[in-house]
Design a protein around this motif. Structure first.
Motif: not given
Length: 229
Positions: A96-107
């Motif tokens: 969860v802690l890893a994957i939550v960063s992905v949409p933030i990074s894309f945006i």
């Protein structure tokens, strides 16, 4: 665990190592190498000129970053398969802690595309280019919270499992702390970056992640999992 299962387990470790290697290489390229060549924070004119004259390099940095975040979406899922037997709850936290960063990074990458829009429109808004580059930098500062936090459960699981050398687990846990130190340092003190200590503070994370990546890629994962209490 029979021989076939052992082989499958070790191969899963190598897949995780390969994913981690792509994340490390593309991350260093997009977050370190390209900005170091093109961006001079105190000189908008030089930065603007560098990006205009080396637009393809800037674009490669964007693509490299998107590849990094995409592979980072799958990395914790493969690690979950390896580490779930150790402690399922901590393995879920890690994912969860890893994957939550992905949409933030894309945006956040939209800020770099905004820079391209300004340059390709023929504009000379150097200050606006720096504005979007700063917004991108601040976005990375925010996402560093999660880049750090996911290392704690990952380090704990590695330390408890013994499928990877335990000292790497310790480095990853320290890496979590180092990311958070750099976040709070940059967020609270305007001159923190000028101190030149952030790369040294982040050293445990760098050594832990690269070490874990290479161990998994070369050695795979040991089969003697030790379940946590």
């Amino acid at each position: 665990m029979n021989q076939e299962s052992k082989l499958s387990f070790r191969n899963t470790g190598r897949i995780a190592g390969l994913l981690y290697l792509v994340v490390v290489i593309t991350g260093i390229y997009s977050l370190g190498y390209v900005p170091s060549l093109l961006i001079v924070w105190n000189h908008p004119d030089i930065t603007f000129s560098n990006i205009v004259n080396h637009e393809f390099l800037f674009r490669l940095g964007i693509v490299s970053g998107l590849i990094c975040y995409t592979f980072f979406l799958f990395l914790p899922l493969v690690l979950y398969k390896l580490l779930k037997p150790v402690h399922k709850t901590y393995a879920i936290y890690m994912v969860v802690l890893a994957i939550v960063s992905v949409p933030i990074s894309f945006i956040n990458m939209q800020n770099k595309f905004a820079v391209l829009s300004i340059i390709n429109s023929g504009g000379e808004e150097k200050d606006l280019v720096m504005f979007y580059l700063n917004q991108y930098d601040y976005g990375n500062l925010i996402v560093q919270i999660f880049w750090g936090l996911w290392l704690f459960p990952l380090g704990y699981l590695i330390f408890k499992s013994a499928i990877i050398p335990r000292f790497l687990g310790i480095l990853l846990i320290l890496g979590c702390v180092s990311y958070l130190i750099n976040f709070f340092g940059n967020a609270l003190f305007s001159n923190y970056a000028d101190l030149g200590i952030s790369s040294f503070v982040r050293l445990p994370a760098t050594l832990g992640e690269i070490g874990t990546c290479l161990w998994l890629l070369i050695m795979g994962a040991k089969n003697n999992i030790i379940a946590a209490d």
